[in-house]
Design an enzyme around this catalytic site. Structure first.
Site, PDB file in Angstrom:
ATOM      1  N   ARG A 167       0.840  -1.200   0.000  1.00 20.88           N
ATOM      2  CA  ARG A 167       0.000   0.000   0.000  1.00 20.88           C
ATOM      3  C   ARG A 167       0.877   1.253   0.000  1.00 20.88           C
ATOM      4  O   ARG A 167       0.589   2.228  -0.665  1.00 20.88           O
ATOM      5  CB  ARG A 167      -0.952  -0.010   1.184  1.00 20.88           C
ATOM      6  CG  ARG A 167      -2.265  -0.726   0.924  1.00 20.88           C
ATOM      7  CD  ARG A 167      -2.094  -2.124   0.346  1.00 20.88           C
ATOM      8  NE  ARG A 167      -3.338  -2.862   0.202  1.00 20.88           N
ATOM      9  CZ  ARG A 167      -3.802  -3.730   1.105  1.00 20.88           C
ATOM     10  NH1 ARG A 167      -3.101  -4.008   2.194  1.00 20.88           N
ATOM     11  NH2 ARG A 167      -4.941  -4.340   0.887  1.00 20.88           N
ATOM     12  N   ASP A 196       0.143  -6.712  -3.673  1.00 20.25           N
ATOM     13  CA  ASP A 196      -1.282  -6.378  -3.494  1.00 20.25           C
ATOM     14  C   ASP A 196      -1.639  -5.398  -4.590  1.00 20.25           C
ATOM     15  O   ASP A 196      -0.761  -4.931  -5.328  1.00 20.25           O
ATOM     16  CB  ASP A 196      -1.541  -5.769  -2.100  1.00 20.25           C
ATOM     17  CG  ASP A 196      -2.926  -6.137  -1.571  1.00 20.25           C
ATOM     18  OD1 ASP A 196      -3.915  -5.871  -2.278  1.00 20.25           O
ATOM     19  OD2 ASP A 196      -3.022  -6.686  -0.464  1.00 20.25           O
ATOM     20  N   HIS A 273      -6.626 -10.168  -4.367  1.00 24.22           N
ATOM     21  CA  HIS A 273      -5.707  -9.047  -4.111  1.00 24.22           C
ATOM     22  C   HIS A 273      -4.607  -8.974  -5.175  1.00 24.22           C
ATOM     23  O   HIS A 273      -3.455  -8.695  -4.859  1.00 24.22           O
ATOM     24  CB  HIS A 273      -5.066  -9.195  -2.718  1.00 24.22           C
ATOM     25  CG  HIS A 273      -5.964  -8.772  -1.597  1.00 24.22           C
ATOM     26  ND1 HIS A 273      -6.074  -7.471  -1.178  1.00 24.22           N
ATOM     27  CD2 HIS A 273      -6.797  -9.489  -0.800  1.00 24.22           C
ATOM     28  CE1 HIS A 273      -6.943  -7.407  -0.164  1.00 24.22           C
ATOM     29  NE2 HIS A 273      -7.395  -8.610   0.082  1.00 24.22           N
ATOM     30  N   ASP A 328      -6.565 -14.497   1.145  1.00 25.09           N
ATOM     31  CA  ASP A 328      -7.690 -13.773   1.746  1.00 25.09           C
ATOM     32  C   ASP A 328      -8.531 -13.033   0.701  1.00 25.09           C
ATOM     33  O   ASP A 328      -8.024 -12.610  -0.331  1.00 25.09           O
ATOM     34  CB  ASP A 328      -7.180 -12.760   2.784  1.00 25.09           C
ATOM     35  CG  ASP A 328      -6.203 -11.761   2.185  1.00 25.09           C
ATOM     36  OD1 ASP A 328      -5.366 -12.180   1.351  1.00 25.09           O
ATOM     37  OD2 ASP A 328      -6.260 -10.569   2.533  1.00 25.09           O
ATOM     38  N   GLU A 329      -9.801 -12.910   1.039  1.00 26.09           N
ATOM     39  CA  GLU A 329     -10.716 -11.982   0.391  1.00 26.09           C
ATOM     40  C   GLU A 329     -10.787 -12.085  -1.136  1.00 26.09           C
ATOM     41  O   GLU A 329     -10.935 -11.069  -1.821  1.00 26.09           O
ATOM     42  CB  GLU A 329     -10.374 -10.538   0.793  1.00 26.09           C
ATOM     43  CG  GLU A 329     -10.463 -10.313   2.293  1.00 26.09           C
ATOM     44  CD  GLU A 329     -10.166  -8.894   2.723  1.00 26.09           C
ATOM     45  OE1 GLU A 329     -11.011  -8.305   3.409  1.00 26.09           O
ATOM     46  OE2 GLU A 329      -9.085  -8.366   2.380  1.00 26.09           O
ATOM     47  N   PHE A 421      -2.335  -3.341  13.858  1.00 24.33           N
ATOM     48  CA  PHE A 421      -1.736  -2.090  14.321  1.00 24.33           C
ATOM     49  C   PHE A 421      -2.068  -0.900  13.412  1.00 24.33           C
ATOM     50  O   PHE A 421      -1.584   0.198  13.639  1.00 24.33           O
ATOM     51  CB  PHE A 421      -0.210  -2.249  14.443  1.00 24.33           C
ATOM     52  CG  PHE A 421       0.238  -3.033  15.647  1.00 24.33           C
ATOM     53  CD1 PHE A 421      -0.663  -3.737  16.433  1.00 24.33           C
ATOM     54  CD2 PHE A 421       1.579  -3.068  16.010  1.00 24.33           C
ATOM     55  CE1 PHE A 421      -0.244  -4.461  17.546  1.00 24.33           C
ATOM     56  CE2 PHE A 421       2.012  -3.778  17.123  1.00 24.33           C
ATOM     57  CZ  PHE A 421       1.099  -4.482  17.891  1.00 24.33           C
ATOM     58  N   ASP A 422      -2.890  -1.136  12.374  1.00 26.36           N
ATOM     59  CA  ASP A 422      -3.355   0.012  11.592  1.00 26.36           C
ATOM     60  C   ASP A 422      -4.554   0.677  12.268  1.00 26.36           C
ATOM     61  O   ASP A 422      -4.981   1.750  11.846  1.00 26.36           O
ATOM     62  CB  ASP A 422      -3.700  -0.387  10.144  1.00 26.36           C
ATOM     63  CG  ASP A 422      -4.637  -1.583  10.040  1.00 26.36           C
ATOM     64  OD1 ASP A 422      -4.745  -2.370  11.011  1.00 26.36           O
ATOM     65  OD2 ASP A 422      -5.268  -1.745   8.976  1.00 26.36           O
ATOM     66  N   TRP A 470      -0.867  -2.893   8.348  1.00 23.55           N
ATOM     67  CA  TRP A 470      -1.358  -2.580   6.992  1.00 23.55           C
ATOM     68  C   TRP A 470      -1.158  -1.085   6.799  1.00 23.55           C
ATOM     69  O   TRP A 470      -1.348  -0.301   7.735  1.00 23.55           O
ATOM     70  CB  TRP A 470      -2.835  -2.963   6.863  1.00 23.55           C
ATOM     71  CG  TRP A 470      -3.078  -4.407   7.156  1.00 23.55           C
ATOM     72  CD1 TRP A 470      -3.573  -4.939   8.309  1.00 23.55           C
ATOM     73  CD2 TRP A 470      -2.816  -5.519   6.291  1.00 23.55           C
ATOM     74  NE1 TRP A 470      -3.634  -6.309   8.209  1.00 23.55           N
ATOM     75  CE2 TRP A 470      -3.173  -6.687   6.984  1.00 23.55           C
ATOM     76  CE3 TRP A 470      -2.301  -5.641   4.994  1.00 23.55           C
ATOM     77  CZ2 TRP A 470      -3.051  -7.964   6.430  1.00 23.55           C
ATOM     78  CZ3 TRP A 470      -2.181  -6.903   4.444  1.00 23.55           C
ATOM     79  CH2 TRP A 470      -2.548  -8.050   5.151  1.00 23.55           C
ATOM     80  N   THR A 471      -0.807  -0.687   5.575  1.00 23.74           N
ATOM     81  CA  THR A 471      -0.324   0.693   5.434  1.00 23.74           C
ATOM     82  C   THR A 471      -1.134   1.552   4.459  1.00 23.74           C
ATOM     83  O   THR A 471      -0.603   2.501   3.895  1.00 23.74           O
ATOM     84  CB  THR A 471       1.167   0.690   5.026  1.00 23.74           C
ATOM     85  OG1 THR A 471       1.292  -0.034   3.786  1.00 23.74           O
ATOM     86  CG2 THR A 471       2.035   0.058   6.077  1.00 23.74           C
ATOM     87  N   GLU A 472      -2.413   1.237   4.287  1.00 25.60           N
ATOM     88  CA  GLU A 472      -3.244   2.087   3.419  1.00 25.60           C
ATOM     89  C   GLU A 472      -3.126   3.558   3.815  1.00 25.60           C
ATOM     90  O   GLU A 472      -3.042   4.441   2.969  1.00 25.60           O
ATOM     91  CB  GLU A 472      -4.719   1.677   3.514  1.00 25.60           C
ATOM     92  CG  GLU A 472      -5.083   0.418   2.757  1.00 25.60           C
ATOM     93  CD  GLU A 472      -4.990  -0.829   3.611  1.00 25.60           C
ATOM     94  OE1 GLU A 472      -4.292  -0.811   4.649  1.00 25.60           O
ATOM     95  OE2 GLU A 472      -5.613  -1.839   3.237  1.00 25.60           O
TER      96      GLU A 472
HETATM   97  C1  ACM Z   1      -6.472  -9.313   5.768  1.00 24.15           C
HETATM   98  O1  ACM Z   1      -6.545  -8.430   6.629  1.00 24.15           O
HETATM   99  N1  ACM Z   1      -7.155  -9.213   4.630  1.00 24.15           N
HETATM  100  C2  ACM Z   1      -5.671 -10.504   5.962  1.00 24.15           C
END
Ligand code: ACM
Length: 691
Positions: A167, A196, A273, A328-329, A421-422, A470-472
């Protein structure tokens, strides 16, 4: 004469030192993570002038230990022989039954000597990290280590931290700097989320477009890019944002980590992703065109050629036991209408498109296994049945991890509520914009990776725990460090320290020194000294006229966010800074919140209010239209208040109390709060407060 003088000098020096210590007795400095056993002795070992250093370990480990010890302002004199006074000795003790795991050690400090015994280079390395934390400056100059007897061993073998470099890209120098701190706190796995939609971050020789184009996007600000056209750029286009690690960079990072007893685990996302890959190699998507799909086409053999080619290069670079394949997802929508996917389903006798996910994961697991590696994936890899030998990383709560260990698989726990931690670490209004949530230091510390009552055989399969960044919303190294520290210290203690040695009050007292240390080393931690803390309303139950009264729902609450069900809005319990804490009730229809509270009898009422929350990134908005009315018979209602506020979609986070004040009488109170027509989304409230 000279010798005699020196004796006098030494005697005087020791006497003065002794007096100083008496005047300023060295406290046994806080160690994070808390060791298994630690007993304070008397006196201390002076670290001034020259100290002899003996290491019985082979040269490679010995060099790493000497390198760590350079952090202390001591002139180390290498000793060939062990023994005598004024010596730090580090001795291998393989096979010693008192050293229960390969990472365990003993550390004994007396005024004469410091003695470390460890079953492996890793154990010795951790002993030295503890020693570095124990050493403290003396008021009169120099350093000393208080006398202490420590026996230490980790609770979990897997103590992880994940950094999302997709991200936003973070340089190899930044990664190395984090490895220094992670190792200092005995974290031993660094999981890199390398791929991603927002950018591919690792050079793959066979597929150059991944780093010529898929590593670069047209807009640096992730939110703008994601809410905009989500286009990629060429690396040399003006304004292209991104970056990647060359294979040489990766080798450097992996080697640097190895020298800090940290294993780097690469993550290559599949089947979802993967927008960035499919933009530059569109033949791997169901549509066959760029910018259409996020999931690889599972019906296409070329997909497997690509993934295996990529993984071959990845395995060459990363010697880790685990290769993380995401999982995932996946949206899976394109699979439903894709002829290739249909053919694959027929050939493989798959009855549902969802099984294409497990088909891919199983096939990749087989490939990794044939190459001597193990598959690690997010808990979606359980869908359709887990691949043999796979390890599950449980992020959607603990359910996936527990299901995995019940089925005989290993698991790593990283549930969002404790390990993401985001999330905001303090009151959102006091913090830089984050994705949402509320995860203060205390909550990280409260996490227990093994739930009470889990049978021993299953508990053993929980390999450990991991925090994820996660760094969005995290674009700079300073901001990333702010989100990592000090929460990773709490996680390190969750992962390393025995549950019976963990106490929040004690840990909380040890944090300020660690934060000061991190600052002195050039990190940018959040400082808990200035913490605002929980939403004030959430501290204690609110007393009001509707407490315990019946609520009739004219539109249902969402079963995903029921809070306490039908009693939630009149139970006196107020929510904290996140809608996910079990106190906020969620509504996801155009009706939003629409309820009637029955006060049981005709009552004089002076105020009626409810609180709402906005977390725009999660499509949770403050309501656009609120109405409050009252009735004596439950059928004829007198309007008391109507309020309209246009939805401000740009407001990342917000809280609002909406209600009425005055004098009215009645038995039934109707409260409605509708989402805006334009954006829809969620409405969340925690209580209808009637006074
Ligand atoms: C995730 O947070 N999609 C693993």
């Amino acid at each position: 004469m000279e010798i005699k003088n020196r004796y006098v000098q030494v005697y005087l020096f020791l006497w003065i030192m002794g007096m100083c210590m008496y005047a300023h007795p060295l406290k046994c400095q806080s160690v994070i993570p808390a060791p298994l056993k630690m007993e304070r002795g008397t006196g201390s070992f002076p670290l001034s002038g020259g100290v002899r250093l003996y290491t019985g370990f082979a040269e490679e480990d010995a060099a790493l230990l000497r390198n760590s010890l350079k952090a202390l302002p001591v002139h180390w004199k290498q000793a060939r022989k062990n023994g005598g006074r004024n010596i730090v000795s580090i001795e291998p003790a393989e096979g010693d039954p008192s050293l229960s795991s390969s990472e365990s050690y003993t550390l004994s400090v007396s005024p004469e000597r410091i003695k470390i015994r460890a079953a492996s280079g890793a154990g010795a390395f951790y002993a030295v990290q503890t020693l570095l934390q124990l050493a403290q400056p003396l008021p009169e100059g120099g350093y000393a280590v208080p006398s202490v007897e420590i026996e230490d061993a980790p609770c979990f073998a897997y103590r992880g931290f994940m950094l999302d470099v997709s991200r936003h890209f973070f340089t190899k120098e930044f990664v190395k700097k984090q490895i220094d701190a992670l190792a200092f706190y005995k974290i031993n796995r660094l999981h890199l989320h390398l791929t991603d939609a927002a950018g591919w971050r690792i050079e793959i020789k066979k597929y150059p477009l991944l780093t010529e184009r898929a590593a670069w996007r047209t807009e640096a600000n992730w939110k703008k890019w994601w809410n905009g056209d989500r286009r990629y750029a060429r690396f040399d286009d003006p304004g292209a944002y991104g970056g990647f690690y060359t294979q040489q960079d990766i080798r450097e990072i992996v080697e640097y980590a190895r020298r800090h007893h940290v294993t780097v685990i690469p993550e290559i996302e599949m089947p979802g992703h993967s927008e960035e890959v499919l933009a530059v190699y569109p033949q791997l998507s169901c549509a066959g065109k760029p910018y259409k799909n996020a999931d690889f086409c599972v019906g296409n053999e070329e997909t497997f050629t690509f993934l295996e080619d990529v993984l071959k290069e990845v395995m060459e670079l990363f010697p880790s036991e685990y290769i993380h394949v995401g999982g995932d997802e996946a949206g899976k929508a394109a699979w439903r209408t894709c002829p290739k996917c249909s053919r694959r389903m027929e050939e493989e006798h798959l009855s549902h498109v969802d099984e294409l996910q497990s088909y891919l994961i199983r096939r990749i697991e087989k490939f990794l296994h044939a190459n001597g590696r193990k598959l690690l994936g997010w808990d979606e890899i359980l869908e359709g049945g887990p691949a043999p030998r796979s390890t599950v990383m449980s992020w959607r709560g603990e359910k996936g991890g527990l299901e995995a260990v019940r089925a005989g698989h290993d698991a790593v726990m990283t549930p969002g509520a404790y390990c993401y931690f985001d999330s905001y670490q303090d009151a959102p209004y006091s913090q830089p914009e984050a994705i949402g949530g509320y995860l203060p230091l205390k909550k990280v510390y409260a996490y227990r990776p093994v739930p009470d009552g889990l049978p021993a055989g299953q508990a053993q399969r929980i390999r450990g725990v991991q925090a994820n960044l996660w760094t969005e919303y995290i674009a700079t190294p300073e901001h990333a460090e702010y989100m990592i520290y000090p929460r990773i210290l709490a996680l390190s203690e969750v992962a390393w320290s025995a549950p019976e040695n963990r106490a929040w009050e004690d840990f909380h007292k040890r944090v300020p020194k660690a934060v000061a240390h991190l600052k002195s080393k050039g990190y940018h931690p959040f400082d808990p000294a200035g913490e605002v803390g929980s939403r004030p309303e959430s501290g204690e139950a609110v007393d009001h006229l509707a407490l315990g009264k019946k609520v009739t729902y004219h539109a249902p609450y969402s079963t995903a966010y029921p809070a306490q069900g039908e009693s939630a809005l009149t139970d006196g319990i107020r929510g904290d800074w996140t809608y996910g804490d079990g106190a906020w009730q969620g509504f996801i229809s155009r009706h939003g919140l629409d309820v009637t509270v029955d006060l049981g009898k005709e009552t004089e009422v002076r105020s009626i209010s409810a609180d709402f929350m906005q977390v725009a990134g999660a499509e949770v908005f403050l309501p656009e239209e609120v109405s409050v009315s009252i009735s004596s018979d439950g059928s004829v209602f007198v309007p008391l208040h109507v309020q309209r506020d246009e939805t401000d979609k740009e407001k990342a986070i917000g809280f609002r109390t909406v209600g009425w004040e005055g004098t009215a009488k009645g038995r039934y109170v109707r409260y409605t709060a509708r989402p805006g027509k334009k954006y829809g989304g969620w409405v969340f409230t925690d209580e209808i407060v009637i006074k």
